[in-house]
Design an enzyme around this catalytic site. Structure first.
Site, short mmCIF file in Angstrom:
data_model
loop_
_atom_site.label_atom_id
_atom_site.label_comp_id
_atom_site.label_asym_id
_atom_site.label_seq_id
_atom_site.Cartn_x
_atom_site.Cartn_y
_atom_site.Cartn_z
N GLU A 72 0.64 -1.22 0.42
CA GLU A 72 0.58 0.10 -0.54
C GLU A 72 0.80 1.68 0.06
O GLU A 72 0.23 2.36 -0.50
CB GLU A 72 -0.78 -0.56 1.23
CG GLU A 72 -2.44 -0.82 1.35
CD GLU A 72 -1.65 -2.23 1.94
OE1 GLU A 72 -0.14 -2.60 1.80
OE2 GLU A 72 -2.16 -3.28 2.07
N ARG A 280 8.48 -13.65 -0.27
CA ARG A 280 7.30 -12.63 0.10
C ARG A 280 8.35 -11.72 1.54
O ARG A 280 8.26 -10.10 1.82
CB ARG A 280 6.80 -12.87 0.23
CG ARG A 280 5.30 -11.42 1.13
CD ARG A 280 5.45 -10.46 -0.22
NE ARG A 280 3.98 -9.03 0.02
CZ ARG A 280 4.02 -7.90 -0.35
NH1 ARG A 280 5.04 -8.39 -1.72
NH2 ARG A 280 3.28 -7.09 -0.51
#
EC number: 2.4.99.12
Length: 434
Positions: A72, A280
């Site tokens: 984000e 990740r």
């Protein structure tokens, strides 16, 4: 007799939440200490999570952006840069909730922009945060909604925008059970820019009025390409000496096994093929290294400073903030979080850097984007190690990789309009420059 009105029930729920929130500072402090012990909080900056800071508020108008985590926060950087370029009198504050996002943002933030950790949703912490920063505009991204933070921001008359909004079916179903509360909270946004029609319909159902929402697409389309260190790129390019390279990007637990199986399949056709495996979460590096070594692969680890040589079969990229480097080096990229049911990760990053795209079927977070990429011939969907291996072997053919990379670039190149629309919205909700 009719049941209680949802609006009244929502008001009661909000009052109960706020009453509890006023008394949660002690519990929040205890939870933060536990998270710190597990390495999930920055000890030196723990007071920020309770709304306290020694960083002074800059003079003049201040725009506050809240972004939950890494994805984000990176998605709004281009918007942030353009906003500050448009208004030299502005400063910006960006809040996130994770150490990884803080580490990535630090060197990337433009001048006149500060980072703080978001306060926990205990009312005293929220009030302390807002008392200090006094933002002129609050901009939420995607879908992290904290009731006390949202309520208190609105109560102070601070305009609130939601940009790049995305809501999964799972989150929508949770909020539906609290429909009255969602209307109190989501109805407080002055305007919403949604990534897709599905999110738009969900948000209208949960309380955002028709005239205050529109579908624009995702800001990740309009983001600047991920950067990389030029010296590192040259060094690795020399070390690879023209070898074919593919990338497994942002993999999660349960995905490394099929990735390694696919690598074994593709190496039958391309014996010198190198896999760059980038989990990740880099803290999983030891776990992933053990799996790779256990299968007998010749491995080098980025976190140990090692470079791949001609004998390296798997290069474990267990570092943070280098994805722009790996996308530049790889002709083909598999985007993780998609064989495991995570929801997928951003396909616009490899598209902007010339990498053909492979993905698993679980891409709810970017379903519209992947559908567009597949329709354009820019991405292929696989289901397991065998299908990934077959697709990889086919896509590694230079003419196939080049055609897919070109199609991906074309499919994503319209994204600048999304950032343009968001920028105009922010400027329209700010006070005029003095």
């Amino acid at each position: 007799m009719p049941g209680p009105d949802p609006e009244d029930r929502g008001s009661v729920l909000l009052d109960l939440y706020l009453a509890l929130s006023r008394r949660m500072t002690g519990v929040a402090g205890w939870q933060l200490k536990r998270r710190q012990a597990r390495g999930k909080e920055d000890a030196a900056r723990l007071p920020e999570r309770l709304g306290r800071t020694e960083v002074p508020r800059p003079d003049g108008p201040l725009v506050w952006f809240h972004a939950a985590s890494v994805g984000e926060s990176l998605s709004i950087l281009e918007l942030l840069r353009r906003l500050l370029d448009s208004r030299p009198d502005l400063h910006a504050l960006i809040t996130t909730g994770t150490r990884s996002s803080a580490a990535l943002l630090g060197p990337r933030l433009p001048d006149r922009c500060l980072h703080q950790f978001v306060p926990v949703d205990a009312l005293p912490a929220v009030q302390s945060f807002l008392d200090h920063w006094k933002p002129d505009l609050a901009v939420w991204t995607e879908s992290e909604f904290w009731p006390a933070l949202m309520h208190e921001t609105r109560a102070r008359g601070i305009p609130m925008l939601l940009v790049n909004a995305r809501l999964s079916a799972r989150s929508r179903n949770r909020w539906r059970r609290l429909s009255g509360l969602s209307r109190h909270l989501l109805g407080g946004f002055d305007y919403v820019l949604a990534q897709d029609a599905t999110t738009c319909s969900y948000l209208k159902e949960l309380g955002v009025s028709e005239e205050r929402i529109e579908v624009t697409g995702t800001l990740k389309e309009g983001s600047a390409p991920l950067g990389c260190d030029d010296d590192a790129f040259r060094l690795l390019s020399r070390a690879l000496s023209g070898r074919r390279v593919w990338l497994a990007a942002s993999t999660h637990a349960g995905e490394e096994e099929p990735v390694l199986a696919a690598h074994r399949i593709a190496r039958r056709q391309y014996p010198n093929l190198l896999l760059v495996l980038a989990p990740r979460h880099p803290e999983r590096g030891d776990e992933v290294a053990e799996l790779i070594a256990g299968q007998g692969w010749n491995m080098a680890r980025r976190s140990e400073g090692a470079l791949p040589d001609m004998h390296t079969e798997v290069y474990l990229a267990d570092t943070l903030g280098e994805m722009g480097l790996w996308f530049r080096l790889a002709a083909v990229s598999f985007i993780g979080g998609s064989l495991a049911d995570i929801g997928g990760h951003n396909p616009f990053e490899p598209a902007a850097l010339g990498s053909a795209i492979l993905t698993g079927p679980h891409v709810d977070n970017f379903r519209d984007a992947f559908a567009r990429f597949e329709e354009a011939g820019a991405a292929l969907t696989v289901t397991d190690g065998a299908t990934l291996g077959a697709a990889l072997a086919d896509t590694l053919q230079p003419e196939v990789a080049a055609a897919m990379a070109s199609a991906a670039w074309d499919a994503s190149s319209a994204g600048a309009a999304v950032t343009d629309r968001a920028l105009k919205l922010l400027l329209d909700h700010l006070p005029e420059p003095v």
